[in-house]
Structures are given as C-alpha cells and as structure tokens.
Design an enzyme around this catalytic site. Structure first.
Site, short mmCIF file in Angstrom:
data_model
loop_
_atom_site.label_atom_id
_atom_site.label_comp_id
_atom_site.label_asym_id
_atom_site.label_seq_id
_atom_site.Cartn_x
_atom_site.Cartn_y
_atom_site.Cartn_z
N GLN A 1 0.85 -1.18 0.00
CA GLN A 1 0.00 0.00 0.00
C GLN A 1 0.89 1.23 0.00
O GLN A 1 1.96 1.22 0.61
CB GLN A 1 -0.88 0.01 1.25
CG GLN A 1 -2.12 0.87 1.15
CD GLN A 1 -3.34 0.10 0.71
OE1 GLN A 1 -3.78 -0.82 1.37
NE2 GLN A 1 -3.91 0.47 -0.43
N THR B 1 -1.11 -2.88 7.36
CA THR B 1 -1.10 -4.33 7.38
C THR B 1 -1.90 -4.85 6.18
O THR B 1 -2.62 -5.83 6.26
CB THR B 1 -1.65 -4.85 8.73
OG1 THR B 1 -0.90 -4.24 9.78
CG2 THR B 1 -1.50 -6.35 8.89
N HIS B 2 -1.79 -4.15 5.07
CA HIS B 2 -2.53 -4.49 3.85
C HIS B 2 -1.63 -5.19 2.84
O HIS B 2 -1.44 -4.73 1.72
CB HIS B 2 -3.15 -3.22 3.26
CG HIS B 2 -4.01 -2.47 4.23
ND1 HIS B 2 -4.30 -1.14 4.11
CD2 HIS B 2 -4.64 -2.88 5.37
CE1 HIS B 2 -5.07 -0.75 5.13
NE2 HIS B 2 -5.29 -1.81 5.89
N ASN B 3 -1.04 -6.29 3.25
CA ASN B 3 -0.20 -7.10 2.37
C ASN B 3 -1.11 -7.94 1.49
O ASN B 3 -2.01 -8.62 1.99
CB ASN B 3 0.69 -8.03 3.20
CG ASN B 3 1.40 -7.29 4.33
OD1 ASN B 3 0.77 -6.92 5.32
ND2 ASN B 3 2.70 -7.10 4.21
#
Length: 590
Positions: free
Chosen positions: A347, A516-518
């Site tokens: 992101q 935490t947008h993997n």
C-alpha cells in the site's frame, strides 16, 4: 509418524474474518466444519475487557495481539540480487495472532473497491491504451465484477454494522456521500459517526477547493445494532482504543463481535487453537487434498483428514502454506513461469500533520474509522496518461486516538528528549490534526513471494521470502497526492505543517508502521498461467482447496482491503454451496 484425527467434511486453516464467515456458510450447508488456529483463543470477554485492554504499552507498543516474529516471520529484500534478512521486529505490518486474527486489532475502515479496480487492466487498456502500462507491471483483472460482488458487499456491511453515508444508491447520487462510488442497492446499515473538529475543518477546506467530502465508512457502530446473525453491537464511545486493540465496548466489528458468538453455538462447528498447520496433504495424484498436517501446542504432529480444505490465514501465510504443500508451481520472475508467489503488493501512503495554536482537537476522543474523506483522486478520477502513473488514492482527515506514547505529533526540528521536548509536548498536544493519503500499489514482475533458501522456522521449514521495493509509478502517484494535500493545507492556514511522503530513490523500509494491507501471491484470475486461483477462489491445481483473503488480489486497491476480502469469501462460499457440493470438481475449466 503423525497421529491421525477423526475425518471431517471441511478443515479450515485460520479463524479470522474469512473462515468465520466460511464457517457460517458451510455449517449452513450441513457440513461438519473444523477450524485450526495457530494462536490462542480470544474473545471480547475476558480478553478484551476493560480496563486491561486500554493498556497502550502492552497492546499499542508491545503488540500483544500480533504474531511474534520469533514464532512466524518472513525474510525481506529489495531485489532478486540481494540476500533476504529476517523481519525480526514488527514495524511495517502487523499480522494478527489468535482467534479473530488481524480482524481483532484493525481500525474499522470499511471500503468497497471501485468497479474499475476489479477490472483494472481492462479499464486501463480501454480508456488509456496498453502502451501506458510499464513493461514490468503485471496488473490483472480480478476475474469477478463489482456487480457480481455487490450483494455480498451489502450483506457483509450488514454483518459488520457499518456506519456511513451512501453516495450512490441504484445509480442515484446521494447528497453527503461519495459521488464516485459504485452503485449500491441499500444505504449503510447505520448512520455516520458523529463528527469531530478536525473533520469539520477539513470538510470546509475541501469544499472550498471544489471537492466532495463525506464521512469515512466505519465498522465502528454509531448506534446500538443487531446484525443478521443476531450478534449485538453497542454504540462507539470514542475511547480511542481501536487499531492494535480489541474493542472493549462491542462497538468495533470483529469476528468476535459479529460472527463467532453465533458460529460457536453450531453443533457441526468445532475449533482448536495452538494448531500450526504445516502442510496440506495431497493424494498420490497430487490433484486432490486429503487433509492437513499440523503441530499442536504440545509439539505433537497431527494429521487431520478432510474432504475439503479452506486456507484462510494472513495473506502471505496462505502463500507459504501453498508452497510448502506443493500446490501450484512456484513463481520464477527470471523465467516468468509459475504463479504461486506472483504479484505481491502493498500500500502507498503519505500524509501531513497540521499544527494550530488556537484549536483544541481533544485527540483522546477518537475512533479507528473516524474521519472525513475526499475521493476526488480515486482510480476512476485520474487521467493516467496525462499524469504518468496508474493508481489512485483517497484523502482522509481522521482523529483516531490521543494515546500519549504513540500519538504525540511534534513540529519538525523538535528535540527527541529533554526539557525542550517536554515543552514542545505541552505546547502541541491537542493542537495537531492529520491529513493522509491512502493509495493503491501496483504489482510488478520482480515483486513476489518465495521460500527462503537459508532461513527456517522452529520446525525446520523454510521461511517465506518477500522481494519488494517501491517503483517510480507508485512514487509518482504519492507525489501527486502530496500536491493535492498541499493545496488543501494552504486553505486551512496552519501555524506549522510537517509532510511525510515517499520520494524517488527511497527504498522500502520495514521499520516504520505503514499498513497491514499485504496482498497477492495467491492471486485469482481467469487464466491458470497467470493466477493461482480461479474466479471462485478455488485452486486451479487441487479442486478441493479454496484460498481466502487478500492473497487473492492481483494488485492492491486504493482502499483498505477488509470489505473486499469479506465479499470475496461470501462469493466463494456461494459457489461452493451451489456448484461445488452438488458436483465436486473444478468450477472453471482450465
């Protein structure tokens, strides 16, 4: 030799948002469902109860709800020519641990993607031409459309009790909402959260610039609410303990507050904690799963037979389990072959902190998804050919918390300790607000996930290796957003302002928190040569394995991924119930 358990119809790996949903759907179909969770059991009571959860040092700084790198981690490098090193201290992203997963400690931002984002490559080629796509950019369509997912967006919003103002109901633009969103069949289930001073100031400045502000869609309940599963949520009290914390007030949507209380009552659902799945077991043909192997809390290896396997862990852990299990061909960026690990993305964020001596923002009054938004620079609002990049971003002015350790914004040049630092804290606490951009990140040929050849976990299994760095396309996008934020800041006339945006030449840094947008690595699509999963999130290679989560994204959308992850889960569950169970086998012919 592994001990063998009694067979079940379905074994689910992980028990966060996706498998909580899948558990409801598959027990509805009469199946015997077992979930295996690698972490501890967690519930609102007693785990999230007041006052212990309102402990910034334990949860906000020491990450008690996150998976410790000593137990599970990845190695990280910038390019295929570098040696990867372990991610030993949580920073850039925070994988959840225990029942509820990252759905326990998220902030509640609840976004539908734009229709164009689900068919990004087609949209770019049709509107701007294929030649603007860089040669190393590997963006793809998801293989499912917004219209197909709309009923599932609608239902998941009801499950979570999302608070917001709709902008487009059945094609009619609604005042006060996002005029650029895709059409929805219903309003949000709850009205927006009450506004705070920073929201009002940003909204006024945005309107002065001709933009279209609206309240952030929040999975923080604005009113008391009962969802379709009979789960009750209380109204948010703006305590400010959302992100990195479990909700003490039953107000923030999480698997615990919205699903698990109902799921646990079903006699055909069971779950076990402290069960780390190390392999999906295949039959001799390699085309069908027969169960999973896991290591329990006593260190015992156990084989759990099952007729179907649902993998629903954190995005990159999904990819690692597929690689360890030999499901699909590992991706090779040099030869451009294989699919498992392909198209890892992250992101792109940036922001500004504004200081006002004469404003009292009361930052301790906040919520994880409190904020005012403009979406005037979204994916479908930018001329990619003119601007020289592909992607989009929303702009957010939010007040989430005033926690004294993590939320102490100070002007540039302030000493980091001593009497001058104390003086600056006294002068600035409560006098600062932020404006942030939250943008997409494209996928590239050399950004991918693979098994590390050197480092192993405590069971002797290879760690996952992350090869990732920022690219010029995404830097151009965030610098574009910086200029837009600067134009709004100029209207607001702060006494001081501090900007934080990535610039050309900067490398990906795992130390500061970003999101935490993997996403990616086990992506969905319509072609088995370029995707791991078909449009129903079913493995192309092993028909009774389905993989849920953001690992299915071919590139990252500009928004937070949770609502899309949930809608895709409902979409997949519907296909399993209506198409797969009556006739088990591939749902799409390769």
């Amino acid at each position: 030799m592994a001990r063998q358990e009694k067979p079940v119809d379905v074994v689910m790996v992980g028990l966060g948002w996706t498998n909580s949903i899948m558990g409801m759907e598959l027990t509805d179909a009469g199946l015997d469902v077992l979930a295996l969770e690698q972490g501890d059991d967690r519930d609102t009571v007693p785990d999230f109860s007041y006052p212990k959860m309102a402990d910034e040092l334990t949860y906000g700084v020491r990450y008690k709800l996150m998976r410790k790198p000593a137990l599970t981690t990845v190695t990280v490098r910038h390019s295929i020519d570098e040696e990867a090193l372990p991610y030993r201290h949580l920073g850039s992203f925070l994988p959840g641990d225990g029942v509820g997963g990252a759905g326990s400690h998220w902030n509640g931002h609840s976004w539908r993607p734009m229709p164009e984002e689900l068919r990004l490559r087609s949209y770019v080629e049709e509107k701007f031409g294929q030649d603007i796509i860089p040669k190393d950019m590997t963006i793809q369509d998801f293989g499912v459309t917004y219209d197909e997912l709309e009923p599932h967006f609608d239902f998941f919003e009801k499950v979570m009790g999302v608070s917001g103002q709709a902008g487009n109901i059945k094609g009619e633009i609604q005042p006060g909402g996002n005029p650029f969103e895709g059409p929805r069949r219903n309003p949000y289930p709850l009205p927006p959260l009450v506004r705070t001073l920073n929201d009002s100031m940003f909204a006024a400045a945005a309107k002065e610039k001709g933009f279209h502000p609206f309240p952030l869609p929040a999975a923080n309940a604005s009113e008391a609410y009962t969802n379709p599963y009979g789960m009750q949520l209380g109204p948010c009290n703006f305590c400010g303990f959302c992100e990195r914390y479990g909700c003490i007030n039953y107000s923030k949507a999480s698997p615990q507050t919205c699903v698990l209380g109902a799921l646990k009552q079903r006699k055909n659902f069971h779950y076990r904690t402290q069960c780390e799945v190390t392999k999906v077991n295949l039959d001799k043909s390699g085309k069908k799963a027969v169960g999973v192997t896991y290591i329990n809390g006593e260190g015992e290896e156990v084989f759990q037979p099952a007729s179907m396997v649902i993998v629903g862990t954190f995005a990159y852990n999904n990819v690692r389990l597929l690689l360890l299990s030999g499901i699909g061909q590992p991706y090779d960026p040099v030869r451009n072959t294989g699919t498992v690990g392909r198209n890892y993305a992250y992101q792109m964020t940036g922001g500004a902190t504004l200081f006002f001596k004469d404003k009292e923002f009361n930052p301790f009054i906040g919520a994880g998804a409190n904020g005012e938004i403009i979406d005037d620079f979204a994916t479908n609002r930018i001329d990619f050919r003119k601007e020289g990049f592909i992607g989009g971003s929303y702009m957010n002015a939010g007040m989430t918390n005033g926690q004294p350790i993590r939320s102490m914004p100070l002007p540039t040049g302030t000493p980091s300790w001593g009497s001058e630092w104390k003086k600056a804290v006294k002068e600035n606490y409560g006098h600062a607000m932020s404006i942030g951009s939250h943008g997409s990140n494209m996928s590239y040929r050399d950004c991918y996930l693979s098994l590390d050849p050197t480092y192993k976990d405590r069971h002797g299994l290879p760690l996952l290796r992350m090869t990732f760095n920022w690219k010029d396309n995404d830097i151009k996008m965030t610098q574009f957003m910086k200029r837009q934020i600067e134009s709004i800041v100029d209207v607001m006339h702060p006494d001081n302002v501090k900007y934080s945006f990535k610039d050309f030449g900067v490398k990906y840094d795992v130390r500061p928190y970003q999101t935490t947008h993997n996403v990616g690595g086990a992506i969905m699509g319509t072609n088995p040569k370029t995707s791991v999963l078909n449009r129903y999130l079913q493995s192309w290679d092993v028909h009774n394995v389905f993989v849920m989560g953001a690992s299915a994204f071919p590139q990252n959308i500009q928004y937070n991924p949770t609502l899309l992850v949930g809608a895709l889960t409902y979409w997949s569950a519907k296909a399993i119930k209506e198409k797969y169970l009556p006739n088990p086998g591939p749902l799409v012919q390769a």
